[in-house]
Design a protein around this motif. Structure first.
Motif, PDB file in Angstrom:
ATOM      1  N   VAL A   1     -14.647   2.745   2.315  1.00  0.00           N
ATOM      2  CA  VAL A   1     -13.511   3.661   2.483  1.00  0.00           C
ATOM      3  C   VAL A   1     -13.146   3.844   3.962  1.00  0.00           C
TER       4      VAL A   1
ATOM      5  N   THR B   1     -11.813  -6.008  -3.012  1.00  0.00           N
ATOM      6  CA  THR B   1     -13.010  -5.297  -2.567  1.00  0.00           C
ATOM      7  C   THR B   1     -14.169  -5.476  -3.537  1.00  0.00           C
TER       8      THR B   1
ATOM      9  N   ALA C   1      -7.955   3.541  -1.238  1.00  0.00           N
ATOM     10  CA  ALA C   1      -9.271   3.131  -0.730  1.00  0.00           C
ATOM     11  C   ALA C   1     -10.385   3.686  -1.610  1.00  0.00           C
TER      12      ALA C   1
ATOM     13  N   SER D   1     -12.972   1.667  -3.972  1.00  0.00           N
ATOM     14  CA  SER D   1     -14.392   1.878  -3.709  1.00  0.00           C
ATOM     15  C   SER D   1     -15.156   2.191  -4.993  1.00  0.00           C
TER      16      SER D   1
ATOM     17  N   LEU E   1     -11.465   0.544   5.200  1.00  0.00           N
ATOM     18  CA  LEU E   1     -10.107   0.353   4.667  1.00  0.00           C
ATOM     19  C   LEU E   1      -9.107   1.325   5.284  1.00  0.00           C
ATOM     20  N   THR E   2      -9.495   2.596   5.400  1.00  0.00           N
ATOM     21  CA  THR E   2      -8.531   3.583   5.911  1.00  0.00           C
ATOM     22  C   THR E   2      -8.345   3.470   7.417  1.00  0.00           C
TER      23      THR E   2
ATOM     24  N   TYR F   1       0.823  -1.209   0.000  1.00  0.00           N
ATOM     25  CA  TYR F   1       0.000   0.000   0.000  1.00  0.00           C
ATOM     26  C   TYR F   1       0.857   1.259   0.000  1.00  0.00           C
TER      27      TYR F   1
END
Lengths: 138, 326
Positions: B36, B241, B50, B54, B39-40, A51
């Motif tokens: 979102v 996702t 994210a 999404s 994920l964050t 990431y």
């Protein structure tokens, strides 16, 4: 008029569902291929699942040239399978729009031919011009 | 060994996507608004990836569920296409703005905006389905020009409902902002779309929600192509996702059919308001307006969202129950 609308919604609903199934097929097989081969498109699994936004080795969408898609698919490269699946999804609504335009043309509803043409132009400009331009500029 | 770890991480994200899909579909807010924050806040994914993931899952769920809706012939394709003129323009403006946001590292703005959008979306979503019929209004000049009339068969009322839309121009203005939010935050912004069609254009709620679902895909496709070339889409995440949220949305729609007690939905609204407050606080922290530890943020978010959801419950649900009794 209502009859036309019914046929149109039927076509749209079938197209949408078929596109989701096709796209999910490519995404899932892409993930499987990627896991089996331990990577894809010259990237390791660690780079693919990273990431880190600042690292140049993190695999993100702008690093995968769409022009390599055909050879990537032929070579059973997982990354290109996932890419194809994602692009099928992105294009799904375009197919829906085109079927709507055809319907408006057939029913001689010129105002809506114009409106859907504007929507299609916005989409096309975003997909084929703004995106690639940003890509070159960065 | 890395293979196993990557696979486990993948399954973990799919699970997060399923949860987001369920909450998004039961509350009617859509998977993206839940995905979102999850994920964050919990997976430590940068907001840039994210929102990209999404957007992709938003198209998948919109296409998956639009199939069921259009089959029942409730969605109005004509009105949807007409309003897409504004949402696609808004989406282009929104996703171009995002490139500037990341260039100047202003991510905190997105967190804060995201929190505000979730929290303000809860009110119209809670209210949804309250008024089944629309007010009878006089058609204006846009009703005729843009052919805003239609009808659908209502299965609950067992009759055909005819409707006429008004104020097309106001609908277009609201849709522009809906599209912009979609491009900025990677969500479908269904709540704003519903507001535009229900409040501004006086369309029946059933037509509004189904048409909005059909429109969301076109808006998200516009943004996601720009996201793609900017490198905001991370394949691994987007793949996981898309699969997760789609599964979650299917499960969610099944749950929704089985929920007879409306109070159950409030549990999901509570989770949603907690995520909204967390996102807003995270935005303020990232913008260095406040300094908070993760645990403090958790307690404050629980407290604020608790107060919020209890007062909303009292206002809407109790009022509704009293109304039924009279």
């Amino acid at each position: 008029m209502d009859k036309d609308n019914e046929d149109l919604t039927k076509v749209i609903s079938i197209t949408l569902r078929a596109a989701v199934v096709v796209s999910m097929f490519f995404i899932v097989s892409g993930v499987v291929l990627m896991m089996i081969k331990g990577g894809g498109d010259g990237y390791t699994l660690a780079q693919i699942s990273s990431y880190n936004t600042t690292s140049p080795t993190t695999l993100r969408s702008n690093l995968v040239p769409l022009s390599n898609m055909p050879s990537g698919i032929v070579n059973l490269d997982g990354i290109y399978f996932i890419s194809l699946g994602l692009w099928v999804l992105i294009f799904t609504p375009v197919i829906v729009l085109i079927s709507a335009v055809i319907d408006f043309v057939v029913s001689k509803n010129y105002l809506y031919v114009l409106l859907s043409a504007i929507v299609l132009t916005n989409l096309t400009v975003a997909i084929f011009y703004i995106g690639p331009y940003l890509h070159l500029a960065s | 060994m890395t293979e196993v770890m990557t696979l486990l991480k993948f399954i973990e994200i799919v699970a997060g996507g399923i949860i987001a899909g369920i909450i998004g579909s039961v509350t009617g807010l859509g998977g993206g608004s839940v995905l979102v924050p999850i994920l964050t806040l919990f997976y430590g994914v940068p907001i840039i990836f994210a929102t990209g993931a999404s957007l992709i899952s938003t198209i998948a769920t919109s296409a998956g569920s639009a199939g069921t809706y259009t089959k029942k012939k409730i969605a109005n394709v004509k009105i949807g296409v007409g309003l897409e003129v504004a949402t696609t323009l808004g989406a282009i403006v929104g996703s171009l703005t995002v490139t500037v946001v990341y260039k100047y590292s202003l991510e905190w703005v997105l967190y804060l905006l995201f929190g505000i959008v979730i929290l303000t979306s809860i009110v119209p979503t809670v209210n949804r389905g309250k008024y089944e019929g629309t007010k009878v209004v006089k058609p204006d000049f846009t009703s005729r020009i843009f052919q805003l009339q239609g009808k659908y068969y209502d299965q609950n009322q067992k009759k055909s409902v005819e409707y006429i839309g008004i104020r097309w121009w106001l609908g277009e203005i609201i849709m522009f902002f809906a599209g912009m939010l979609s491009g900025l935050l990677g969500i479908g912004s269904g709540a704003l779309k519903v507001l535009g069609m229900d409040w501004a254009m006086n369309l029946p709620m059933k037509v509004t929600t189904t048409t909005s679902n059909f429109m969301i895909g076109i808006t998200a496709a516009t943004s996601s192509s720009i996201y793609w070339y900017n490198g905001f889409i991370q394949f691994y995440l987007a793949a996981a996702t898309a699969i997760g949220v789609l599964i979650g949305a299917i499960i969610g729609s099944k749950i929704l059919l089985k929920i007879s007690n409306k109070d159950v939905r409030w549990v999901f609204f509570a989770i949603l308001s907690y995520l909204g407050v967390e996102m807003a606080l995270e935005g303020l922290r990232k913008g260095t307006f406040i300094s908070l530890s993760g645990l403090d943020r958790f307690y404050i978010a629980i407290a604020i969202s608790g107060i919020l959801i209890v007062s909303l419950y009292v206002i809407f649900r109790i009022g509704e129950k009293n109304g039924q009794r009279q």
